[in-house]
Design an enzyme around this catalytic site. Structure first.
Site, PDB file in Angstrom:
ATOM      1  CB  CYS A  34      86.084  25.952  -0.979  1.00  0.00           C
ATOM      2  SG  CYS A  34      84.408  25.622  -0.429  1.00  0.00           S
ATOM      3  CB  CYS A 103      82.865  20.786   4.131  1.00  0.00           C
ATOM      4  SG  CYS A 103      84.594  21.101   3.755  1.00  0.00           S
TER       5      CYS A 103
HETATM    6 FE1  FES Z   1      84.315  23.530  -0.050  1.00  0.00          FE
HETATM    7 FE2  FES Z   1      84.460  21.468   1.468  1.00  0.00          FE
HETATM    8  S1  FES Z   1      86.126  22.464   0.519  1.00  0.00           S
HETATM    9  S2  FES Z   1      82.729  22.638   1.054  1.00  0.00           S
END
Ligand code: FES
Length: 145
Positions: A34, A103
């Site tokens: 992400c 995460c």
């Molecule tokens: Fe990247 Fe949660 S979506 S750490």
């Protein structure tokens, strides 16, 4: 699945945000899935983590897990901090939706990276103590989400 009240609380009112000047250890980890980044600062005195702060450029779950993780290791010994798993952080937050589990891995790894930096500064090889740090989570076995 909705976020628990504890997640919402730590997201809207995160504890221990910021930097520590003259930190004894600084760890930075990123999540390549992400692009989120987490930086963790620790102060160590006589084997005890006396202070811990973080900065997270990331999603709400990353903020909530880092906030909870700093609360869980403050005042604890290095050994106890090293045993903190992302699962324990999630449990303390009353759970995370499955897609957000990765995460919480960031918070665990950031603590380990900060402790590895602490040992490096002392001239001690951190790997036998801290283990391998996954600076980039690729969404492998460590991530269920
Ligand atoms: Fe990247 Fe949660 S979506 S750490």
């Amino acid at each position: 699945m909705a976020y628990s009240e504890k997640v919402m609380d730590h997201f809207s009112n995160p504890r221990n945000v910021g930097e520590i000047e003259n930190a004894d250890g600084i760890g930075e980890v990123g999540n390549s899935r992400c692009g989120d980044i987490m930086k963790m600062y620790i102060k160590v005195d006589d084997n005890i983590i006396t202070d811990c702060k973080f900065k997270t450029f990331g999603c709400g779950a990353a903020i909530a897990t880092s906030s909870m993780a700093t609360e869980l290791i403050k005042g604890k010994t290095i050994d106890e901090a090293l045993k903190l798993t992302n699962k324990a952080v999630m449990e303390a937050l009353d759970g995370l939706p499955p897609v957000k589990v990765h995460c919480s891995v960031l918070a665990e790894q950031a603590i380990k990276a900060a402790l590895a930096d602490y040992y490096k500064k002392l001239g001690i090889d951190p790997e036998p103590i801290v283990g391998k740090i996954q600076e980039e989570c690729e969404g492998g076995a460590c991530c269920n989400g």
